[in-house]
Design a protein around this motif. Structure first.
Motif: not given
Length: 436
Positions: A177-194
């Motif tokens: 879900x669009x929420x940043x859990x505790x301890x996450x240092x960065x986010x990577x995403x696939x721009x080709x996904x919908x």
């Protein structure tokens, strides 16, 4: 080298200590300033402590040597080594602990020669003590980081199957879900996904809050050391254009080092040439036309390592019977490549770059491997990024992987990447990795 965020963020990837890490370790391991500060303190105190244990040595130091220049050289060497480790250790396929000794050996050697050339009195035992102290401290810090520190990166638009295939060096956590859990240092995403508008807004908020957001493909490149081409639109050739500024600087470095090395190389080549002629008939130098910079052919020089009377395939096979007994050792230690220093001096090659292929083999690869010709965007090298990870290859599958290594080198073309290749080349020569 840093991974490229989709939208510029204010911070880089933060390293998250595990909850089990002690408080002091938690503070020190995540801060380069603490690591360097403690190193400088140890370098200043440990040699003096050792002096105090040996009265005779201590007396000699106090009466015969001005320690201040040695301290300055030691501090400068530690700072140079620390900076080099920071820049090199973030490159892909790197073991930080394995770089500590060669990096500080190089930095302390620079400090030694500066004092020697300037004829400044040098406390050699003190300098050696500082070198050992710096290596010990950074190796200890590296071991502690491996034990207590692990980066955690959130994934957006990535399936569990795709996530399972990612590098194990990172702890990947799929965000449900669009929420940043505790301890996450960065986010990577696939721009080709919908991605829905909700997820797009979430990624935008992360960037505005200073949380690094990375293209997953770029992050994979940084972890694997390879750049893959797919049918997606992000494979623009402009993204692979090497730095024109560094190309000019590198050319100057290539020529200067080649001219300095030529007298020594010529002596070695002359001696080995005699041994080659004594072992088997034929010329000592093997000349072959190969594909060069921007697709221009050139004559590449090597020491002959095969019998001239035997026929075989265009590439060397494992356990190839054409290779002479002396040739096997020349190939293992890469001595057969030394005549190519002359190619570097002529401007046809560089010390570091994609290995040049024979014209016939290059044409064969161009017909079967997509984008193969793009590796000629830089000068071919005596050693290279693919060479230190793959060794000599010939099959199409291996050639595709080799091309991905070459693309990575071209895209992330830099001084520090070249330094890392030099260090890995030394390991390759000592171990004989990839020779045939």
């Amino acid at each position: 080298m840093e991974y490229r965020p989709i939208i510029a963020a204010q911070s880089t990837v933060r390293i998250v200590p595990t909850p089990a890490a002690p408080g002091f370790v938690r503070v020190v391991l995540v801060s380069n300033r603490y690591l360097l500060g403690i190193a400088l303190i140890l370098v200043a105190l440990v040699p003096l402590f050792l002096d105090a244990l040996h009265d005779t040595f201590r007396s000699r130091v106090r009466t015969d040597i001005a320690l201040l220049p040695t301290y300055i050289a030691s501090f400068g060497a530690v700072c140079l080594g620390h900076l080099s480790l920071r820049r090199i250790a973030v490159l892909p396929l790197v073991s930080g602990a394995s770089l500590i000794f060669p990096t500080f050996l190089a930095s302390f050697t620079v400090g030694f020669f500066v004092l020697f050339i300037l004829r400044i009195p040098l406390g050699l035992p003190h300098l050696l003590g500082s070198f050992v102290t710096a290596c010990t401290w950074y190796f200890f810090a590296s071991v502690m980081r491996a034990r207590y520190v692990r980066p955690i990166v959130g994934l957006v638009g990535v399936s569990p199957t795709e996530a399972a295939q990612l590098s194990e060096r990172i702890h990947w956590q799929i965000l449900r879900e669009p929420r940043l859990p505790q301890g996450i240092s960065a986010v990577a995403f696939d721009p080709h996904s919908n991605l829905s508008m909700r997820w797009s807004s979430f990624i935008t908020r992360l960037v505005l809050q200073g949380v690094p957001v990375y293209h997953l493909a770029h992050m994979e490149e940084g972890l694997t050391g390879r750049v893959k081409f797919t049918e997606h639109s992000d494979n623009e050739f402009g993204a692979l254009l090497p730095s024109l500024f560094y190309l000019k600087i590198k050319r100057v470095i290539d020529v200067v080092v080649a001219l300095l090395a030529l007298p020594f190389v010529a002596c070695i080549v002359a001696l080995v040439s005699v041994l080659i002629r004594l072992e088997s008939p034929g010329p000592a130098i093997f000349c072959q036309v190969r594909m060069g910079h921007r697709g221009r052919p050139f004559v590449c020089f090597k020491l002959r390592t095969m019998h001239t009377a035997m026929d075989g395939p265009a590439f060397t096979e494992e356990g190839d019977r054409r290779v002479t007994r002396l040739g096997a050792y020349l190939r293992k230690w890469r001595i057969d490549e030394l005549p190519q220093v002359w190619n570097v001096a002529l401007g046809e090659m560089s010390w570091i770059g994609p290995r040049p292929e024979a014209i016939g083999l290059a044409r064969h690869y161009e017909r079967h491997v997509p984008f193969y010709g793009y590796r000629h965007a830089v000068r071919p090298g005596i050693t290279g990024w693919a060479a230190v990870h793959q060794g000599n290859v010939a099959m199409l599958e291996a050639a595709q992987e080799k091309l991905e290594f070459d693309f990575f080198y071209i895209r992330y073309f830099s001084f520090w990447l070249d330094v890392l290749i030099v260090l890995k080349t030394i390991r390759t020569v000592l171990t004989g990795f990839g020779s045939r």
